[in-house]
Write a protein that holds these residues in place. Structure first.
Motif, mmCIF file in Angstrom:
data_model
loop_
_atom_site.group_PDB
_atom_site.id
_atom_site.type_symbol
_atom_site.label_atom_id
_atom_site.label_comp_id
_atom_site.label_asym_id
_atom_site.label_seq_id
_atom_site.Cartn_x
_atom_site.Cartn_y
_atom_site.Cartn_z
ATOM 1 N N GLU A 157 -79.993 -34.424 -19.749
ATOM 2 C CA GLU A 157 -79.045 -33.554 -19.033
ATOM 3 C C GLU A 157 -77.648 -34.124 -19.274
ATOM 4 O OE1 GLU A 157 -79.743 -33.800 -14.774
ATOM 5 O OE2 GLU A 157 -78.776 -35.743 -14.680
ATOM 6 N N ARG A 189 -85.145 -32.656 -24.477
ATOM 7 C CA ARG A 189 -86.347 -32.863 -23.651
ATOM 8 C C ARG A 189 -87.580 -32.675 -24.522
ATOM 9 N NH1 ARG A 189 -84.555 -29.776 -17.969
ATOM 10 N NH2 ARG A 189 -82.570 -30.854 -17.881
ATOM 11 N N GLU A 191 -90.339 -31.146 -24.886
ATOM 12 C CA GLU A 191 -91.085 -29.994 -24.360
ATOM 13 C C GLU A 191 -92.320 -29.782 -25.229
ATOM 14 O OE1 GLU A 191 -90.191 -28.325 -21.725
ATOM 15 O OE2 GLU A 191 -88.019 -28.448 -21.507
ATOM 16 N N PHE A 199 -85.516 -19.978 -25.374
ATOM 17 C CA PHE A 199 -85.613 -20.159 -23.924
ATOM 18 C C PHE A 199 -85.920 -21.620 -23.603
ATOM 19 C CE2 PHE A 199 -88.202 -20.347 -20.043
ATOM 20 C CZ PHE A 199 -87.310 -19.803 -19.142
ATOM 21 N N THR A 201 -86.413 -25.237 -25.658
ATOM 22 C CA THR A 201 -86.387 -25.946 -26.939
ATOM 23 C C THR A 201 -86.271 -27.453 -26.697
ATOM 24 O OG1 THR A 201 -84.032 -25.432 -26.961
ATOM 25 C CG2 THR A 201 -85.430 -24.098 -28.371
ATOM 26 N N PHE A 204 -81.177 -28.518 -26.681
ATOM 27 C CA PHE A 204 -80.542 -27.317 -26.151
ATOM 28 C C PHE A 204 -79.179 -27.703 -25.604
ATOM 29 C CE2 PHE A 204 -81.376 -28.557 -21.750
ATOM 30 C CZ PHE A 204 -82.426 -29.449 -21.919
ATOM 31 N N GLN A 206 -76.264 -27.450 -22.634
ATOM 32 C CA GLN A 206 -76.066 -27.171 -21.211
ATOM 33 C C GLN A 206 -74.581 -27.037 -20.901
ATOM 34 O OE1 GLN A 206 -78.179 -30.630 -19.495
ATOM 35 N NE2 GLN A 206 -79.547 -29.150 -18.552
ATOM 36 N N GLU A 208 -72.566 -27.899 -17.527
ATOM 37 C CA GLU A 208 -72.766 -28.415 -16.175
ATOM 38 C C GLU A 208 -71.435 -28.824 -15.555
ATOM 39 O OE1 GLU A 208 -77.024 -30.184 -15.565
ATOM 40 O OE2 GLU A 208 -75.918 -31.537 -16.868
ATOM 41 N N GLU A 281 -85.676 -19.131 -15.085
ATOM 42 C CA GLU A 281 -84.402 -19.757 -14.679
ATOM 43 C C GLU A 281 -83.346 -19.694 -15.780
ATOM 44 O OE1 GLU A 281 -84.883 -23.862 -13.407
ATOM 45 O OE2 GLU A 281 -82.765 -24.262 -13.836
ATOM 46 N N LEU A 282 -82.142 -19.348 -15.346
ATOM 47 C CA LEU A 282 -80.990 -19.333 -16.251
ATOM 48 C C LEU A 282 -80.049 -20.480 -15.887
ATOM 49 C CD1 LEU A 282 -79.958 -17.484 -18.473
ATOM 50 C CD2 LEU A 282 -79.031 -15.974 -16.732
ATOM 51 N N GLU A 321 -73.781 -29.032 -7.792
ATOM 52 C CA GLU A 321 -73.905 -29.000 -9.252
ATOM 53 C C GLU A 321 -74.392 -27.639 -9.757
ATOM 54 O OE1 GLU A 321 -76.262 -31.854 -12.193
ATOM 55 O OE2 GLU A 321 -77.523 -30.346 -11.265
ATOM 56 N N GLY A 325 -77.743 -23.248 -18.715
ATOM 57 C CA GLY A 325 -78.200 -23.464 -20.083
ATOM 58 C C GLY A 325 -77.411 -22.552 -21.024
HETATM 59 N N1 GAP Z 1 -78.511 -31.554 -14.265
HETATM 60 C C1 GAP Z 1 -79.458 -30.648 -13.742
HETATM 61 C C2 GAP Z 1 -80.317 -30.055 -14.769
HETATM 62 O O1 GAP Z 1 -80.364 -30.485 -15.914
HETATM 63 P P1 GAP Z 1 -82.133 -28.221 -15.113
HETATM 64 O O2 GAP Z 1 -82.511 -27.076 -14.209
HETATM 65 O O3 GAP Z 1 -83.207 -29.137 -15.558
HETATM 66 O O4 GAP Z 1 -81.001 -28.998 -14.317
HETATM 67 C C3 GAP Z 1 -80.257 -26.790 -16.251
HETATM 68 O O5 GAP Z 1 -81.376 -27.643 -16.387
HETATM 69 C C4 GAP Z 1 -80.394 -25.622 -17.201
HETATM 70 O O6 GAP Z 1 -80.589 -26.092 -18.540
HETATM 71 C C5 GAP Z 1 -81.599 -24.722 -16.948
HETATM 72 O O7 GAP Z 1 -81.337 -23.771 -15.936
HETATM 73 C C6 GAP Z 1 -81.802 -24.066 -18.295
HETATM 74 O O8 GAP Z 1 -80.914 -22.954 -18.445
HETATM 75 C C7 GAP Z 1 -81.371 -25.155 -19.257
HETATM 76 N N2 GAP Z 1 -82.550 -25.831 -19.843
HETATM 77 C C8 GAP Z 1 -83.303 -26.803 -19.279
HETATM 78 N N3 GAP Z 1 -84.283 -27.184 -20.115
HETATM 79 C C9 GAP Z 1 -84.154 -26.434 -21.234
HETATM 80 C C10 GAP Z 1 -84.867 -26.356 -22.483
HETATM 81 N N4 GAP Z 1 -85.878 -27.170 -22.764
HETATM 82 N N5 GAP Z 1 -84.451 -25.448 -23.414
HETATM 83 C C11 GAP Z 1 -83.401 -24.642 -23.162
HETATM 84 N N6 GAP Z 1 -82.692 -24.679 -22.019
HETATM 85 C C12 GAP Z 1 -83.051 -25.560 -21.062
#
Ligand code: GAP
Length: 462
Positions: A157, A189, A191, A199, A201, A204, A206, A208, A281-282, A321, A325
């Motif tokens: 993050e 991450r 994943e 959606f 990956t 990606f 962010q 924030e 989640e967006l 916060e 994404g």
């Molecule tokens: N700092 C808080 C945080 O990272 P999160 O809900 O884990 O919160 C925020 O991530 C946003 O990042 C998510 O709402 C999503 O839009 C995006 N996101 C998280 N993991 C993702 C992934 N593996 N691929 C694409 N977007 C991702």
């Protein structure tokens, strides 16, 4: 119009140079994508729209770009080393690995259970192992010797880069509470679930922001703090509808239940979008209290406080916060913009109805035909517009096909140079061109001298 299915978007994104599967010539790479010439522009424009709303148009938020590679203690303090885990199970017969929560949500396909109700492998119905916690951070090594001391992590993050720079920002920018620090960049991450295009990956982007506020007088009753948090939820929702142009009917707010909340959180609300497979989640807006600053202060031994001149005391700010994404928003932008409508001949016209502020190409210059007489003037128009907007010049194929191509990539305006512009058979031209609008297909003739202004008006100043 209902949102299109994902395959339609994946195919258009590839065909038109938005998004390509990563390393395709080597058979691809799961959950990874490359952004093509138009995708990189679209991504930049969405980020720019976010930065403008969050930083430029506000006087209480500043930006930051922290190092991706950083001291691993950061991830110990944040709790990621110990707790950023997902439960994984293996199928005892086909040996495929699954994330337990995604298995239960049916993301791998039909949820299968045995007679006693225990989950089974969605592929072959095989028995599953007991869940094991799996850390989602990518580990790497810094320096020549691979030992415990050289371990580093790719950031999962962007937020922690902001917390560890809290003091630097306060002292260099002389900020008063409440104020925010915004950052947009790549996160990683591990994943393991198939990601449904961009959606989910491995890598990606962010967007924030950590908004530091005065701590509440009563921890158990932080009403003022919670109303700030709720105001940010509304502000972020407004951004998706008013700035990005998402249909409010396909957005909703979902507040986390008490069981879902981390122990330190005073509340989290997800902004969700109705994807072709259901709500997802967006963005998450979280009331993170003083957890992160306190953790970093404890582990680093460096007090991360703010001197409140009103009360004459050092306080640890509380944080709201909004974490969005970027690449996920990009996928939504394509889904939302995609439309199909019959044209005047009854054929299917595919149009990406992107807002001008985020459309990759703002204007296309199209001579009516490849005729030598038209080219110099058309090139002159192109040269005039190029320094102002991302423009394309295209003279191949029929004008109708070229309009369709621009419609499909979301170009809001086309400028056509024809024989009336340059003059024919000894007659002088009128030095005027045709502007054609993408959505209405309306055409209007404007003198070349007023072209830039006419385009600027129609592009809404962007
Ligand atoms: N700092 C808080 C945080 O990272 P999160 O809900 O884990 O919160 C925020 O991530 C946003 O990042 C998510 O709402 C999503 O839009 C995006 N996101 C998280 N993991 C993702 C992934 N593996 N691929 C694409 N977007 C991702």
């Amino acid at each position: 119009m209902p949102a299109p299915d994902l395959d339609t978007i994946v195919s258009l994104a590839k065909r038109r140079g938005f998004i390509f599967p990563a390393a395709e010539i080597y058979g691809g790479f799961a959950n990874a994508y490359d952004y093509g010439p138009l995708g990189v522009e679209l991504k930049r424009n969405i980020r720019e729209a976010w930065w403008r709303s969050m930083v430029r148009e506000r006087d209480d938020v500043v930006g930051l770009d922290a190092s991706l590679m950083t001291n691993p203690q950061v991830w110990v303090a944040s709790g990621h080393v110990a707790n950023f885990t997902d439960p994984l199970v293996d199928c005892k017969s086909c040996h495929q690995r699954f994330r337990l929560d995604h298995l239960e949500e049916g993301i791998y396909g039909e949820v299968r259970r045995d007679a006693s109700g225990a989950l089974r492998c969605p592929n072959d119905g095989g028995e599953l192992t007991e869940p094991r916690q799996f850390n989602m951070m990518f580990k790497t090594q810094v320096g020549p010797v691979p030992d415990e001391a050289s371990v580093a992590y790719l950031p999962p993050e962007t937020a922690q880069g902001i917390f560890i720079n809290f003091e630097n920002v306060v002292s260099s920018m002389r900020r008063k509470l409440p104020f925010g620090v915004a950052q947009s960049r790549v996160s990683f991450r591990n994943e393991i679930t198939p990601g449904r295009f961009v959606f989910r990956t491995l890598e990606f982007e962010q967007m924030e922001m950590e908004y530091f506020c005065r701590p509440p007088k009563d921890r158990a009753n932080p009403e003022e703090y919670l109303s700030l948090y709720r105001a940010w939820v509304q502000e972020r929702l407004r951004w998706y509808t008013d700035v990005i142009g998402i249909d409010p009917a396909r957005l909703r707010l979902r507040e986390h239940t008490r069981e879902e909340l981390s122990h330190y959180s005073a509340g989290t609300t997800d902004i969700e979008y109705l994807f072709p497979w259901g709500w997802g989640e967006l963005e998450g807006v979280a009331a993170r209290t003083d957890f992160d600053l306190t953790q970093h202060a404890q582990l680093s031994g460096h007090p991360l406080t703010y001197f409140d001149e009103e009360t004459n005391e050092h306080v640890v700010p509380w944080v709201v916060e909004p974490a969005a994404g970027l690449t996920r928003t990009l996928a939504v932008t394509l889904l939302e913009a995609y439309t199909e409508e019959p044209d005047e001949k009854g054929d299917n016209r595919v149009v990406l109805k992107l807002r001008p502020n985020i459309a990759p190409v703002k204007v296309a210059v199209l001579p009516l035909s490849k005729n030598e007489k038209l080219r110099p003037t058309a090139r002159r128009v192109y040269d005039l517009l190029r320094p102002l907007w991302l423009a394309q010049y295209d003279e191949t194929q029929s004008i109708g096909r070229r309009y369709r191509r621009q419609d499909e990539i979301g170009t809001p305006l086309c400028v056509t140079v024809d024989f009336q512009t340059v003059g024919e058979e000894g007659q002088p031209g009128d030095d005027a061109v045709t502007i054609r609008e993408r959505d209405s297909q309306a055409q209007v003739r404007v003198p070349m001298a007023g072209l830039v202004e006419a385009l600027r008006d129609r592009l809404g100043g962007c």
